[in-house]
Scaffold this active site. Sequence first.
Site, PDB file in Angstrom:
ATOM      1  N   GLY A 180       0.826  -1.209   0.000  1.00  0.00           N
ATOM      2  CA  GLY A 180       0.000   0.000   0.000  1.00  0.00           C
ATOM      3  C   GLY A 180       0.854   1.250   0.000  1.00  0.00           C
ATOM      4  O   GLY A 180       2.049   1.192  -0.249  1.00  0.00           O
ATOM      5  N   ASN A 181       0.230   2.363   0.259  1.00  0.00           N
ATOM      6  CA  ASN A 181       0.988   3.618   0.359  1.00  0.00           C
ATOM      7  C   ASN A 181       0.367   4.492   1.440  1.00  0.00           C
ATOM      8  O   ASN A 181      -0.629   4.121   2.054  1.00  0.00           O
ATOM      9  CB  ASN A 181       1.034   4.334  -0.995  1.00  0.00           C
ATOM     10  CG  ASN A 181      -0.350   4.646  -1.512  1.00  0.00           C
ATOM     11  OD1 ASN A 181      -1.067   5.445  -0.922  1.00  0.00           O
ATOM     12  ND2 ASN A 181      -0.747   3.997  -2.602  1.00  0.00           N
ATOM     13  N   ARG A 182       0.983   5.640   1.676  1.00  0.00           N
ATOM     14  CA  ARG A 182       0.605   6.455   2.839  1.00  0.00           C
ATOM     15  C   ARG A 182      -0.588   7.379   2.605  1.00  0.00           C
ATOM     16  O   ARG A 182      -0.937   8.165   3.475  1.00  0.00           O
ATOM     17  CB  ARG A 182       1.790   7.338   3.259  1.00  0.00           C
ATOM     18  CG  ARG A 182       2.968   6.568   3.790  1.00  0.00           C
ATOM     19  CD  ARG A 182       4.026   7.557   4.269  1.00  0.00           C
ATOM     20  NE  ARG A 182       5.297   6.907   4.447  1.00  0.00           N
ATOM     21  CZ  ARG A 182       5.630   6.216   5.529  1.00  0.00           C
ATOM     22  NH1 ARG A 182       4.771   6.104   6.527  1.00  0.00           N
ATOM     23  NH2 ARG A 182       6.807   5.656   5.616  1.00  0.00           N
ATOM     24  N   SER A 183      -1.193   7.338   1.442  1.00  0.00           N
ATOM     25  CA  SER A 183      -2.287   8.275   1.174  1.00  0.00           C
ATOM     26  C   SER A 183      -3.475   8.014   2.112  1.00  0.00           C
ATOM     27  O   SER A 183      -3.873   6.876   2.327  1.00  0.00           O
ATOM     28  CB  SER A 183      -2.739   8.133  -0.275  1.00  0.00           C
ATOM     29  OG  SER A 183      -3.827   8.988  -0.489  1.00  0.00           O
TER      30      SER A 183
END
Length: 409
Positions: free
Chosen positions: A214-217
């Site tokens: 995933g990512n930090r958004s």
Amino acid sequence: MRVLLGVTGGIAAYKVAIVLRRLVEDGHSVRVVPTRSSLHFVGRSTWEALSGGPATSDAFSNVYGVEHVRLGQSADLVLVAPATGDFLAQIANGEARELLGNAILATHAPIVVAPAMHTEMWLNPATQANVATLRARGVHVIEPAVGRLTGPDSGPGRLPEPEEIVAAAYAVAAGEGLPLSAGTSAPWGDLVGVSVAISAGGTREPLDPVRFLGNRSTGHQGLALAQAAADRGAIVTLVAANVTLPSGQGIARIDVETSEDLAREIRAVAASADVVIMAAAVADFRPAHLSPTKIKRHEGTVTIELVPNEDILAGLVASRPGGQTIVGFAAETGDDAGSVAEHGAAKAKRKGADLLAVNAVGGGRGFGDVPNAVTLIDVEGAVVARATGSKLAVAHVILDEVVAHRARH
Ligand code: CTP
């Protein structure tokens, strides 16, 4: 510093308890002076408990201390939030009613006022004339935010969020004047009937039944865009990738997880949209194989093969219906190959979106409920606008450019 915090009689007074808390936490000595009518909304005990001092309204309460003059003289900053239309009229006229009016008349400190009232009252020529008078005298009047008011109405007149008021107060105290975003009143009603598709959040690409890449958004900027567009009258559909935050009223929402889900849903919505905004952080790669069972640690070092995902934005640009405006985002860190601006300009040309909002990320910037700073560039990479401030303020600047682009095409 010593802050005199005036509170006048509007429903938004409850938000100012958070402003007070922040000022006190930051080590400032705050004296709250509520008007009598404001006590209908927030009681004196709240102000006294949070400020640790008296919160008198009456000019005759401590007469031997000549408090009505001393308070104004000793303040380093005067902040009035919310300021009602009636109160703006009073101070524009130099009236010294109650303790607050007296203190303001006696002060040499910079004065910041944050008006909040119903749209009609704010736009009334009498109120606007009072605001012009106050500004001409050097009073810093924060433009009210655009959005939901008490009841079902929307429009300019909302008290800005507490952190924006605090930031504006600090900027004025530091001699910098009001921050840009605090002085811009976004137009409203200029997207009535326009259908806007927005993607928000960050995709998750599953590795096995319990893990994902995933990512930090967090989706804050995409949600702010959805809210801002809805407040300006747009028909908004939000495709939200793993966003846990609630979206505002009147926003149709489709929740998705992976980049494939996002691609499918946003394509379907975009087919009939006037404006498409790709604010989601789409994973560029996904695991080539999805393990049907949990990958075990005792299997030792694991190598994960990643395959590229489709570029959704480029696909939307290639297949767009006539007259559609498309906005992309570019989160850049800058590297040896180029600066944030250089990467942004190259990406604008590569993606072909009408507008690209470039923001620098990394080092704590960009993600979550924090102020944002974006540079908007056109398809050629030329800068068309810069926006800093809360994610809602940034959203309005982006929509200003969308409106301008639609008017030209
Ligand atoms: N985007 C997309 N599909 C992808 C990746 C990104 O539609 N597979 C969109 C994002 O929603 C954003 C824009 O493209 O609007 C730019 O995203 P970004 O991650 O900054 O760019 P990349 O295409 O990933 O380029 P690079 O890896 O070179 O930074």
